[in-house]
Scaffold this motif. Structure first.
Motif, PDB file in Angstrom:
ATOM      1  N   PHE A 294       0.835  -1.212   0.000  1.00 36.36           N
ATOM      2  CA  PHE A 294       0.000   0.000   0.000  1.00 36.36           C
ATOM      3  C   PHE A 294       0.861   1.250   0.000  1.00 36.36           C
ATOM      4  CE2 PHE A 294      -1.245   3.287   3.062  1.00 36.36           C
ATOM      5  CZ  PHE A 294      -2.239   3.923   2.332  1.00 36.36           C
ATOM      6  N   TRP A 295       1.842   1.280   0.891  1.00 37.55           N
ATOM      7  CA  TRP A 295       2.717   2.456   0.983  1.00 37.55           C
ATOM      8  C   TRP A 295       3.472   2.693  -0.317  1.00 37.55           C
ATOM      9  CZ3 TRP A 295       8.316   1.591   2.051  1.00 37.55           C
ATOM     10  CH2 TRP A 295       9.035   2.788   1.918  1.00 37.55           C
ATOM     11  N   LEU A 296       4.118   1.653  -0.837  1.00 35.94           N
ATOM     12  CA  LEU A 296       4.900   1.804  -2.060  1.00 35.94           C
ATOM     13  C   LEU A 296       4.012   2.179  -3.238  1.00 35.94           C
ATOM     14  CD1 LEU A 296       7.257  -1.258  -1.553  1.00 35.94           C
ATOM     15  CD2 LEU A 296       7.998   1.142  -1.658  1.00 35.94           C
ATOM     16  N   ASN A 297       2.843   1.558  -3.342  1.00 32.27           N
ATOM     17  CA  ASN A 297       1.928   1.904  -4.418  1.00 32.27           C
ATOM     18  C   ASN A 297       1.514   3.365  -4.344  1.00 32.27           C
ATOM     19  OD1 ASN A 297       0.019  -1.250  -4.661  1.00 32.27           O
ATOM     20  ND2 ASN A 297       2.069  -0.724  -5.370  1.00 32.27           N
ATOM     21  N   GLN A 298       1.227   3.848  -3.141  1.00 38.53           N
ATOM     22  CA  GLN A 298       0.815   5.235  -2.997  1.00 38.53           C
ATOM     23  C   GLN A 298       1.927   6.194  -3.401  1.00 38.53           C
ATOM     24  OE1 GLN A 298      -0.242   7.446   0.878  1.00 38.53           O
ATOM     25  NE2 GLN A 298      -2.227   6.782   0.092  1.00 38.53           N
ATOM     26  N   ALA A 299       3.177   5.756  -3.240  1.00 38.12           N
ATOM     27  CA  ALA A 299       4.312   6.573  -3.651  1.00 38.12           C
ATOM     28  C   ALA A 299       4.623   6.435  -5.138  1.00 38.12           C
ATOM     29  CB  ALA A 299       5.546   6.201  -2.834  1.00 38.12           C
ATOM     30  N   GLY A 300       3.950   5.507  -5.824  1.00 38.77           N
ATOM     31  CA  GLY A 300       4.152   5.334  -7.250  1.00 38.77           C
ATOM     32  C   GLY A 300       4.933   4.097  -7.635  1.00 38.77           C
ATOM     33  N   VAL A 301       5.322   3.277  -6.653  1.00 39.40           N
ATOM     34  CA  VAL A 301       6.098   2.058  -6.931  1.00 39.40           C
ATOM     35  C   VAL A 301       5.141   0.881  -7.038  1.00 39.40           C
ATOM     36  CG1 VAL A 301       7.989   0.576  -6.177  1.00 39.40           C
ATOM     37  CG2 VAL A 301       8.026   3.026  -5.607  1.00 39.40           C
ATOM     38  N   THR A 302       5.038   0.329  -8.223  1.00 44.50           N
ATOM     39  CA  THR A 302       4.127  -0.803  -8.439  1.00 44.50           C
ATOM     40  C   THR A 302       4.852  -2.077  -8.845  1.00 44.50           C
ATOM     41  OG1 THR A 302       3.763  -0.094 -10.733  1.00 44.50           O
ATOM     42  CG2 THR A 302       2.228   0.737  -9.073  1.00 44.50           C
ATOM     43  N   ASP A 303       6.123  -1.970  -9.204  1.00 42.56           N
ATOM     44  CA  ASP A 303       6.929  -3.140  -9.578  1.00 42.56           C
ATOM     45  C   ASP A 303       7.553  -3.699  -8.296  1.00 42.56           C
ATOM     46  OD1 ASP A 303       8.542  -5.040 -10.693  1.00 42.56           O
ATOM     47  OD2 ASP A 303       9.639  -3.678 -12.008  1.00 42.56           O
ATOM     48  N   ILE A 304       6.877  -4.672  -7.693  1.00 41.93           N
ATOM     49  CA  ILE A 304       7.257  -5.166  -6.370  1.00 41.93           C
ATOM     50  C   ILE A 304       7.374  -6.688  -6.390  1.00 41.93           C
ATOM     51  CG2 ILE A 304       6.631  -5.262  -3.921  1.00 41.93           C
ATOM     52  CD1 ILE A 304       4.920  -2.740  -4.402  1.00 41.93           C
ATOM     53  N   ASP A 305       8.528  -7.198  -5.958  1.00 40.90           N
ATOM     54  CA  ASP A 305       8.725  -8.625  -5.763  1.00 40.90           C
ATOM     55  C   ASP A 305       8.743  -8.933  -4.272  1.00 40.90           C
ATOM     56  OD1 ASP A 305       8.952  -9.234  -8.467  1.00 40.90           O
ATOM     57  OD2 ASP A 305      11.106  -8.838  -8.495  1.00 40.90           O
ATOM     58  N   ILE A 306       8.185 -10.073  -3.904  1.00 40.83           N
ATOM     59  CA  ILE A 306       8.142 -10.459  -2.495  1.00 40.83           C
ATOM     60  C   ILE A 306       8.855 -11.788  -2.306  1.00 40.83           C
ATOM     61  CG2 ILE A 306       6.670 -11.102  -0.554  1.00 40.83           C
ATOM     62  CD1 ILE A 306       4.652  -9.116  -1.434  1.00 40.83           C
ATOM     63  N   LEU A 307       9.812 -11.807  -1.390  1.00 34.79           N
ATOM     64  CA  LEU A 307      10.536 -13.013  -0.995  1.00 34.79           C
ATOM     65  C   LEU A 307      10.102 -13.355   0.421  1.00 34.79           C
ATOM     66  CD1 LEU A 307      14.067 -11.773  -2.123  1.00 34.79           C
ATOM     67  CD2 LEU A 307      12.408 -13.058  -3.501  1.00 34.79           C
ATOM     68  N   ARG A 308       9.776 -14.613   0.675  1.00 34.76           N
ATOM     69  CA  ARG A 308       9.253 -14.979   1.995  1.00 34.76           C
ATOM     70  C   ARG A 308      10.007 -16.168   2.592  1.00 34.76           C
ATOM     71  NH1 ARG A 308       3.923 -12.910   2.985  1.00 34.76           N
ATOM     72  NH2 ARG A 308       2.915 -12.077   1.119  1.00 34.76           N
ATOM     73  N   PHE A 309      10.294 -16.044   3.886  1.00 37.73           N
ATOM     74  CA  PHE A 309      10.651 -17.190   4.713  1.00 37.73           C
ATOM     75  C   PHE A 309       9.624 -17.196   5.831  1.00 37.73           C
ATOM     76  CE2 PHE A 309      13.570 -18.902   8.232  1.00 37.73           C
ATOM     77  CZ  PHE A 309      13.187 -20.212   7.987  1.00 37.73           C
ATOM     78  N   GLN A 310       8.485 -17.807   5.549  1.00 33.54           N
ATOM     79  CA  GLN A 310       7.331 -17.761   6.431  1.00 33.54           C
ATOM     80  C   GLN A 310       6.559 -19.079   6.350  1.00 33.54           C
ATOM     81  OE1 GLN A 310       5.326 -14.351   4.673  1.00 33.54           O
ATOM     82  NE2 GLN A 310       6.152 -12.967   6.212  1.00 33.54           N
ATOM     83  N   PRO A 311       6.303 -19.733   7.491  1.00 42.42           N
ATOM     84  CA  PRO A 311       6.757 -19.377   8.837  1.00 42.42           C
ATOM     85  C   PRO A 311       8.200 -19.822   9.059  1.00 42.42           C
ATOM     86  CG  PRO A 311       5.467 -21.379   8.931  1.00 42.42           C
ATOM     87  CD  PRO A 311       5.425 -20.925   7.495  1.00 42.42           C
ATOM     88  N   SER A 312       8.867 -19.165   9.979  1.00 37.71           N
ATOM     89  CA  SER A 312      10.252 -19.525  10.281  1.00 37.71           C
ATOM     90  C   SER A 312      10.355 -20.465  11.483  1.00 37.71           C
ATOM     91  CB  SER A 312      11.067 -18.256  10.549  1.00 37.71           C
ATOM     92  OG  SER A 312      10.563 -17.553  11.669  1.00 37.71           O
ATOM     93  N   LEU A 313       9.293 -20.546  12.272  1.00 35.54           N
ATOM     94  CA  LEU A 313       9.314 -21.389  13.473  1.00 35.54           C
ATOM     95  C   LEU A 313       8.518 -22.671  13.296  1.00 35.54           C
ATOM     96  CD1 LEU A 313       8.851 -18.656  16.246  1.00 35.54           C
ATOM     97  CD2 LEU A 313      10.977 -19.749  15.510  1.00 35.54           C
ATOM     98  N   LEU A 314       7.322 -22.555  12.749  1.00 34.99           N
ATOM     99  CA  LEU A 314       6.412 -23.704  12.670  1.00 34.99           C
ATOM    100  C   LEU A 314       6.629 -24.463  11.370  1.00 34.99           C
ATOM    101  CD1 LEU A 314       3.178 -22.051  14.103  1.00 34.99           C
ATOM    102  CD2 LEU A 314       5.045 -23.200  15.310  1.00 34.99           C
ATOM    103  N   THR A 315       7.825 -25.002  11.217  1.00 32.73           N
ATOM    104  CA  THR A 315       8.154 -25.812  10.054  1.00 32.73           C
ATOM    105  C   THR A 315       9.039 -26.964  10.517  1.00 32.73           C
ATOM    106  OG1 THR A 315       9.184 -25.770   7.857  1.00 32.73           O
ATOM    107  CG2 THR A 315      10.133 -24.319   9.517  1.00 32.73           C
ATOM    108  N   ALA A 316       8.883 -28.109   9.916  1.00 28.60           N
ATOM    109  CA  ALA A 316       9.577 -29.309  10.393  1.00 28.60           C
ATOM    110  C   ALA A 316      11.090 -29.174  10.331  1.00 28.60           C
ATOM    111  CB  ALA A 316       9.119 -30.522   9.580  1.00 28.60           C
ATOM    112  N   ASP A 317      11.596 -28.508   9.309  1.00 30.34           N
ATOM    113  CA  ASP A 317      13.039 -28.346   9.136  1.00 30.34           C
ATOM    114  C   ASP A 317      13.315 -26.892   8.769  1.00 30.34           C
ATOM    115  OD1 ASP A 317      15.723 -28.414   8.474  1.00 30.34           O
ATOM    116  OD2 ASP A 317      15.590 -30.299   7.365  1.00 30.34           O
TER     117      ASP A 317
END
Length: 222
Positions: free
Chosen positions: A167-190
């Motif tokens: 929302f913040w970046l879009n409002q500033a004019g930035v729409t080219d956004i990539d998202i990298l996730r390490f989620q969840p970091s705790l509730l995973t077997a390994d």
């Protein structure tokens, strides 16, 4: 030259997984863009001014088209300097954990300071907000302890992290956004294997950025 502003939001230093994920992306990106200039902003090690009454008054003075008084001008000059550093970048790499469903308070404070009228956005009474940043790219390296895109919500958390940053970046004019996730970091077997998979995804994402010889800007989409 392509300028990248690397914003670190975690206070955990070398123990931060969001920072490590962003580092992996950045290392791979440096192999793609020969003239990449990296400006690192570690919010846990940077003094951020309070967003106090003078700064709020200076913002409202800009919105209403009036002249700053002496105190407001001093406050606005400080804001303009901070925002100028952000505006100068072509790529934003933002590493942040999820805190209580959202983002760390220092990152929110930084956003509140730089997200200002006439600098990152304008407001038209008829059409609403319009972003002033054009041709920028953002990459969000996100971690969370219990929340994950495939986890039941709200039982395991709610994503006000990526949604707010978008929302913040879009409002500033930035729409080219990539998202990298390490989620969840705790509730995973390994957790370590899951993190290494996230790193591989980050490296692959950086590999999708067009190779840019020195002296040419990286290709971007608005």
């Amino acid at each position: 030259m392509t300028r990248l502003l690397y914003i670190k939001s975690s206070p955990r230093g070398a123990a931060s997984r969001s920072t490590a994920l962003a580092d992996a992306y950045l290392t791979a990106l440096q192999g793609r863009i020969d003239d990449l200039a990296v400006d690192t902003l570690d919010l846990s090690a940077t003094r951020l001014p309070d967003y106090d009454g003078d700064k709020v008054a200076a913002k409202m003075t800009v919105i209403t088209g009036q002249a700053h008084d002496a105190a407001q001008k001093t406050a606005w000059d400080e804001i303009t300097e901070m925002a100028g550093r952000f505006i100068a970048a072509d790529i934003y790499l933002i590493a942040t954990p999820m805190w209580n469903g959202s983002i760390p308070y220092r990152l929110k404070q930084y956003i509140d300071l730089i997200h200002q009228p006439g600098l990152l956005w304008t407001l038209d009474p008829a059409s609403g907000y319009a972003g002033l940043l054009t041709g920028k790219r953002a990459v969000l390296a996100l971690t969370a302890g219990a929340f994950g895109p495939d986890m039941p919500s709200p039982a395991f958390g709610v994503d006000h992290q990526s949604s707010y940053l978008r929302f913040w970046l879009n409002q500033a004019g930035v729409t080219d956004i990539d998202i990298l996730r390490f989620q969840p970091s705790l509730l995973t077997a390994d957790p370590e294997a899951a993190f290494q998979q996230a790193v591989q995804t980050a490296v692959q994402a950086a590999g999708q950025v067009p190779h840019t010889p020195a002296g040419q800007p990286a290709a971007r989409t608005a």
